[in-house]
Enzyme design. Structure first.
Site, short mmCIF file in Angstrom:
data_model
loop_
_atom_site.label_atom_id
_atom_site.label_comp_id
_atom_site.label_asym_id
_atom_site.label_seq_id
_atom_site.Cartn_x
_atom_site.Cartn_y
_atom_site.Cartn_z
N VAL A 67 3.75 8.41 -7.28
CA VAL A 67 5.10 8.84 -6.90
C VAL A 67 5.90 7.61 -6.53
CG1 VAL A 67 6.45 10.13 -5.20
CG2 VAL A 67 4.31 11.10 -6.07
N ALA A 112 6.38 3.42 -3.02
CA ALA A 112 5.64 4.28 -3.94
C ALA A 112 4.27 4.57 -3.34
CB ALA A 112 5.47 3.60 -5.28
N LYS A 113 3.55 5.49 -3.92
CA LYS A 113 2.15 5.70 -3.52
C LYS A 113 1.42 6.36 -4.68
CE LYS A 113 -0.42 5.08 0.19
NZ LYS A 113 -0.24 4.09 1.28
N GLY A 114 0.12 6.12 -4.75
CA GLY A 114 -0.70 6.76 -5.78
C GLY A 114 -1.86 7.46 -5.12
N ASP A 153 -5.65 1.63 -0.49
CA ASP A 153 -5.42 2.56 0.62
C ASP A 153 -6.78 3.21 0.91
OD1 ASP A 153 -3.23 3.81 2.37
OD2 ASP A 153 -4.17 5.59 1.56
#
Ligand code: NAD
Length: 425
Positions: A67, A112-114, A153
């Protein structure tokens, strides 16, 4: 299944927690409807289902997300999480927090992050490598040195980042692209100090906050929830500052020792215990993670997952200072309770910004091909975090609001200003 379990336990949507804080800051900043509409939702969502061949010859399909919340202030930046509880709302919240975090510490990045919904503890190294390479192939047009830059993360580390560099570089004719991810092993262009950076940021924020509330580190006790990258290093660095760390924990439970732990022993135990972490650790009395949060300590560092402090247990907290190593550990519904108890909560978007700060320095080093010493990295990191802390503290005094609201005012305000300057794109 795990997702439903998590929802049953908390009933709290992290994206809604993020929005509650965003709108509170937007009201104070008097943001217009255009800014609110653009910044209250992600700019891009990529959702793929990745078929991966397992060691036993069967194929499993893993839902995976990336995202991009915002690219207003620069290329988007944010980690990749491997966990069964990963879902779209969690990744959306984490992506937005990255936007505000980068803006709070004034880095030239968006957010953003995945996430991949998987249980890495039950997967072999080969299966994890195939999954990571598949994910990279699916995101080949999303990731990029000037486009979108992942990092580790929960349950990912330098190992996964190395696989991403390898796969991404091969997909680009073999040209080496170390700057496409940060948090890499040092041998592949990683930065000195990156592994320790998030924990270091927690320590620097803690010291800055203690000064404001007039307490000396050596007179303080702390409880740290989570003993992964962030929690264990934060615990180690806090105890090096003279703070007595009396409780530590991980998914196996919490461990309490009023005399304080020698954190290096606990880290050694965890490292020799494979995937079991602190399980079986006998350095203290076994208590629950819930009890850890309610201990009579000066400093509480939640450094595991989101929504561990809610309206249900916020009243039980006795710490005078909360430093959020994790992202979203305090649900928005708990904010008024924490504020009314006079607790100073250093929010995630400031408290754990040390990681992305050194990620930024890693990216700068990759672009320049020139590498800093650990001393230089730590010096730059500490200066950036201390200056962000001061800006947020001054803002909290100016507007007479909590440190959390002040951090959102600084972060959201900076992004909104950039958005206005970009014109009507
Ligand atoms: P990690 O995978 O290294 O460690 C997570 C730790 O939390 C483990 O010790 C695990 O056992 C523990 N844990 C999991 N579920 C738990 C539970 N229910 N109760 C207690 N402990 C539990 O992950 P990490 O990188 O240390 O990340 C922790 C948090 O910090 C996450 O919220 C992450 O988004 C945030 N964060 C990480 C970084 C980074 O650089 N790694 C940067 C900023 C923020």
């Amino acid at each position: 299944m795990a997702k439903n379990k998590k929802e049953m336990e908390t009933h709290i949507n992290p994206y809604e927690s993020m929005l509650a804080r965003f709108y509170a800051a937007a009201d104070i900043l008097n943001l217009g409807q255009r800014e609110r509409d653009i910044l209250s939702q992600p700019s891009k969502i990529v959702w793929v289902n990745l078929p991966v061949e397992m060691d036993n010859g069967t194929t499993r399909v893993f839902p995976a997300y990336r995202v991009i919340h915002s690219t207003v202030l620069g290329p988007s930046k944010g980690g990749i999480r491997y966990d069964m509880a990963v879902d779209l709302d969690e990744v959306k919240a984490l992506a937005a927090w990255m936007t505000w975090k980068c803006a709070v510490v004034n880095l030239p990045y968006g957010g953003a992050k995945g996430g991949i919904q998987c249980n890495p503890k039950e997967m072999s190294v080969g299966e994890l490598e195939r999954l990571t390479r598949k994910y990279t192939r699916a995101m080949v047009d999303v990731f990029g040195v000037d486009l979108d830059i992942p990092a580790p993360d929960v349950n990912t580390s330098g190992r996964e980042m190395a696989w991403i560099v390898s796969e991404y570089s091969q997909l680009h004719g073999g040209k080496f692209y170390p700057g496409v991810v940060t948090g890499k092993p040092i041998e592949l262009g990683g930065s000195k100090g990156r592994v320790e950076a998030t924990g270091r940021g927690v320590m620097v924020n803690t010291l800055a906050a203690l000064k404001k509330i007039g307490k000396k580190p050596q007179d303080c006790t702390a409880a740290v929830q989570g003993f992964g990258n962030v929690g264990s290093i934060a615990a180690k660095l806090l105890s090096q500052q003279g703070i007595k760390v009396v409780a530590i924990s991980d998914v196996s439970g919490a461990y309490y020792n009023p005399k304080g732990f020698l954190i290096s022993d606990a880290i050694k135990y965890r490292d020799n215990n494979g995937r079991d972490g602190l399980k079986g650790f006998d350095g203290g009395e076994k208590i629950s993670n819930e009890q850890l949060l309610a201990l009579d300590v000066d400093i509480l560092v939640p450094a595991a997952l989101e929504n561990v402090i809610t309206a249900k247990n916020a009243n039980d907290i006795k710490a005078k200072l909360i430093v959020e190593g994790a992202n979203g550990p305090v649900a928005a519904e708990a904010d008024p309770i924490i504020d009314s108890k006079g607790i100073m909560a250093i929010p995630d978007i400031l408290a754990n910004a040390g990681g992305v700060t050194v990620s930024y320095l890693e990216w700068v080093q990759n672009r320049r091909g020139h590498y800093y010493t650990e001393e230089e990295i730590n010096g730059r990191h500490d200066a950036i975090i201390n200056s962000a802390f001061e800006e947020v503290f001054t803002t909290s005094q100016l507007y007479k609001v909590s440190m959390r609201t002040a951090a959102y005012i600084v972060g959201v305000g900076r992004v909104a200003k950039g958005l206005q300057m970009l014109g009507k794109y």
